[in-house]
Design an enzyme around this catalytic site. Structure first.
Site, PDB file in Angstrom:
ATOM      1  N   PHE A  33      13.230  36.809 -24.861  1.00  0.00           N
ATOM      2  CA  PHE A  33      14.185  37.519 -25.541  1.00  0.00           C
ATOM      3  C   PHE A  33      14.603  38.810 -24.592  1.00  0.00           C
ATOM      4  CE2 PHE A  33      15.775  40.919 -28.470  1.00  0.00           C
ATOM      5  CZ  PHE A  33      16.824  40.125 -28.828  1.00  0.00           C
ATOM      6  N   LYS A  47       8.086  39.841 -41.166  1.00  0.00           N
ATOM      7  CA  LYS A  47       8.454  38.276 -41.494  1.00  0.00           C
ATOM      8  C   LYS A  47       7.822  37.394 -40.490  1.00  0.00           C
ATOM      9  CE  LYS A  47      10.566  38.312 -37.230  1.00  0.00           C
ATOM     10  NZ  LYS A  47      10.508  37.219 -36.053  1.00  0.00           N
ATOM     11  N   ASN A  80       6.003  32.066 -34.141  1.00  0.00           N
ATOM     12  CA  ASN A  80       4.992  32.231 -35.398  1.00  0.00           C
ATOM     13  C   ASN A  80       4.864  30.948 -36.121  1.00  0.00           C
ATOM     14  OD1 ASN A  80       3.970  35.216 -35.065  1.00  0.00           O
ATOM     15  ND2 ASN A  80       6.262  35.370 -34.708  1.00  0.00           N
TER      16      ASN A  80
END
Length: 341
Positions: free
Chosen positions: A14, A191, A256
């Protein structure tokens, strides 16, 4: 103020994507990383062979292993290292900063001592500098291919929000603004836990109804936790909340999710993380959130169940089944008051 130079601290997927967008937008961008070979490849072959081997990067993007060279003169510094390294890395250059240099975290994690989010760590180390957070449904590999995506820049500083919107907006990447720094960042951290749950539910072959239930109850659980910590639950209905939750809980590109999927296939946590080869922030976040939920007596059955699966070898099916017998019967716990006409 138009940003003339930007620094990206971190050589992951990222961080590289953010650096490439900045370079595409004709901002002088320097990316810092520890790995000499990767830095050399970015400078000479214009590719990050470790994380984005098939992506051609903007030739004007410069990589360096010299941290002070990277941050010197940068109007904004994006911090894109794993959460466990943020304090150490930022502390190493904090004394060199001037008050007009802004810091923007892209790291979705929690520091256990004091339960600090990354923006709070940055503000503690650099109290004189504007601080923001970039968070949203942003799978790096898709953005690297210039597929359409959007994100949220959250900050209490309106100039910083506007400057980041201008610096990162392009035909395939839209940047929305929010002043709820804490809510946006908290949703981005939480999340990751539920992506792990969704991963092992998918590996077990449970149906779409089950997946939908897991995602929706995850959102309710996140909001409940947020309210207990003083955040605005309505923030969780935006890109940084439900948007990021959906993509992270459904895509095999999510780190994840992949960890959870491997566990659902019968692998140990160590094997799952080893196989991933990257940092999955949700593993440590799960530890910290569980402890905080217990401390504050917040009802979070998915968090408690996921902890048992990851660290105590419980059957993942028990987590999903537990939702059928839980104590909370309300569907929507937080709603706007009804307007009388």
């Amino acid at each position: 103020m138009v940003i003339q130079k930007a620094a990206v601290i971190g050589g992951g997927s990222f961080g590289t994507v953010v650096a490439n967008i900045l370079a595409d937008n004709q901002i002088h961008t320097v990316q810092w990383m520890r790995n000499d070979d990767v830095a050399r490849s970015i400078n000479e072959q214009h590719t990050n062979p470790q994380y984005l081997p098939d992506v051609s990067l903007n030739p004007s993007l410069t990589a360096t292993t010299d941290l002070l060279e990277a941050i010197r003169g940068a109007g904004v510094i994006f911090v894109s290292v794993p959460s466990k390294s943020v304090r150490e890395v930022v502390s190493s250059f904090a004394a060199e900063l001037t008050p007009d240099q802004a810091l923007v975290s892209t790291t979705k994690g929690i520091e256990p001592d004091g339960f600090l989010l990354m923006s709070q760590v940055l503000a503690e180390i650099c109290p004189d500098n504007p601080v923001g957070v970039l968070s949203g449904p942003n799978l790096a590999k898709e953005i690297a291919k210039r597929e359409l995506a959007a994100t949220v820049i959250a900050s209490e500083n309106s100039d910083l929000r506007r400057n980041i919107q201008e610096a990162l907006s392009c035909p395939y990447f839209r940047v929305y603004a929010s002043n709820d720094l804490y809510g946006v960042e908290l949703s981005g951290a939480l999340k990751n836990i539920y992506a792990i749950v969704s991963g092992f539910v998918a590996a077990l072959g449970m149906g779409e109804n089950t997946r939908s239930m897991i995602i929706t109850r995850s959102l309710a659980e996140m909001s409940r936790f947020a309210v207990a910590l003083g955040a605005n639950p309505l923030t969780f209905l935006g890109l940084a909340g439900v948007g990021d939750l959906v993509v992270t809980c459904t895509s095999p590109l999510s780190r994840n999710y992949r960890v959870g999927y491997a566990i659902g296939q019968g692998k140990s946590l160590a094997e799952a993380v080893d196989e991933l080869g990257e940092v999955a922030e949700g593993v440590n976040t799960l530890r910290y959130v569980r402890a905080k939920a217990q401390e504050l007596s917040i009802y979070m059955p998915l968090v408690m169940g996921a902890y048992e699966v990851l660290f105590n070898a419980a059957d993942p099916r028990v987590v999903a089944q537990g939702l059928m017998t839980g104590e909370h019967a309300s569907d929507v716990e937080f709603a706007l008051p009804r307007c009388e006409i």
